[in-house]
Motif scaffolding. Sequence first.
Motif, PDB file in Angstrom:
ATOM      1  N   MET A  54      24.136  -5.781  23.398  1.00  0.00           N
ATOM      2  CA  MET A  54      24.059  -7.224  23.140  1.00  0.00           C
ATOM      3  C   MET A  54      23.992  -7.504  21.644  1.00  0.00           C
ATOM      4  O   MET A  54      24.591  -8.464  21.151  1.00  0.00           O
ATOM      5  N   SER A  55      23.252  -6.681  20.917  1.00  0.00           N
ATOM      6  CA  SER A  55      23.149  -6.860  19.469  1.00  0.00           C
ATOM      7  C   SER A  55      24.518  -6.763  18.815  1.00  0.00           C
ATOM      8  O   SER A  55      24.860  -7.563  17.933  1.00  0.00           O
ATOM      9  N   MET A  56      25.315  -5.795  19.249  1.00  0.00           N
ATOM     10  CA  MET A  56      26.660  -5.654  18.692  1.00  0.00           C
ATOM     11  C   MET A  56      27.517  -6.880  19.012  1.00  0.00           C
ATOM     12  O   MET A  56      28.169  -7.446  18.129  1.00  0.00           O
ATOM     13  N   LEU A  57      27.504  -7.308  20.270  1.00  0.00           N
ATOM     14  CA  LEU A  57      28.338  -8.433  20.683  1.00  0.00           C
ATOM     15  C   LEU A  57      27.950  -9.727  19.976  1.00  0.00           C
ATOM     16  O   LEU A  57      28.814 -10.511  19.564  1.00  0.00           O
ATOM     17  N   MET A  58      26.626  -9.947  19.835  1.00  0.00           N
ATOM     18  CA  MET A  58      26.164 -11.188  19.225  1.00  0.00           C
ATOM     19  C   MET A  58      26.414 -11.234  17.718  1.00  0.00           C
ATOM     20  O   MET A  58      26.419 -12.314  17.115  1.00  0.00           O
ATOM     21  N   MET A 197      25.525  -4.182  13.340  1.00  0.00           N
ATOM     22  CA  MET A 197      26.476  -4.429  14.424  1.00  0.00           C
ATOM     23  C   MET A 197      27.154  -3.118  14.833  1.00  0.00           C
ATOM     24  O   MET A 197      27.233  -2.773  16.021  1.00  0.00           O
ATOM     25  N   LEU A 198      27.627  -2.357  13.862  1.00  0.00           N
ATOM     26  CA  LEU A 198      28.303  -1.097  14.142  1.00  0.00           C
ATOM     27  C   LEU A 198      27.337  -0.042  14.667  1.00  0.00           C
ATOM     28  O   LEU A 198      27.668   0.727  15.576  1.00  0.00           O
ATOM     29  N   LEU A 199      26.131   0.005  14.095  1.00  0.00           N
ATOM     30  CA  LEU A 199      25.138   0.976  14.549  1.00  0.00           C
ATOM     31  C   LEU A 199      24.709   0.688  15.988  1.00  0.00           C
ATOM     32  O   LEU A 199      24.556   1.606  16.798  1.00  0.00           O
ATOM     33  N   SER A 200      24.501  -0.589  16.290  1.00  0.00           N
ATOM     34  CA  SER A 200      24.120  -0.960  17.659  1.00  0.00           C
ATOM     35  C   SER A 200      25.223  -0.612  18.646  1.00  0.00           C
ATOM     36  O   SER A 200      24.954  -0.157  19.767  1.00  0.00           O
TER      37      SER A 200
END
Length: 264
Positions: A54-58, A197-200
Amino acid sequence: MTLLLALLTKLLIGALLGLVITTTGVGGGILVLPVLTWMFGMDTLSAVATANLMSMLMKLSSSWVHFRLGNIPLKPSMVILLIMLPSTLLASYGITLLADVDAWYAHVQWGINSLVVIAIALSLFIFCTRMFHPDRMAVQSARQPGRLSQFIVPGTCAGITIGATGVGGGVVMLPLLMRFARMDIKRSIGTSVFVTMLLSGASAFAYGQGGYTDVQLALILSVGSILSLPLARYLLKTVSEKTFQWVTFAFIVTSAATMLYRMI
């Protein structure tokens, strides 16, 4: 009818999460983990995996906005990503491997809960320092020579935290970037959003290999978060920054208490 109601409920929860995250700046992990564990009945491991996705998508849209504004210096950002990525993947894959052993599963759950509480407590400490003693952080940042080599140790620790808990991406990364990479606040925010974003995403992929990520729920909640953007923009224009700071403080404290209660 029941399926439609369940879908609308998830979209509403996603909208509320998106509203809080956008207006207060609180990291997704701090808010999403308690919601996933209490409202959707997930165990800690699945909650961390889904929260990372979700963190990446958001953060996809936020990263694009910051990139257009010139707040993401690509070369330093890629160096920081390369520093943090190995520890993030190591933590994510290590946890999934340990969790696959039945004798270790309960210990892994307890360990993740402990790390989450510690990460939220650290986030709370750093946030309070920024909120009540901004001059102290400014002085600390000014004293640093600004070499990315100094970011290796704290960046590695932050990568482990993100990979293992999904918490601390924004609140912890910002002061690290300001202090060790010596970035200004706008570039710190842009770089933090882009890198985390990339790490998540990498962490969510690692957890997904073990079947712990609920992709469908993550997508629905992320779509719901987009619906709240117009209201979030309105609130950001009309509500004072001080009010948002106190609301953020309250959410972080509530999240810490919720996760601590789950451990007891």
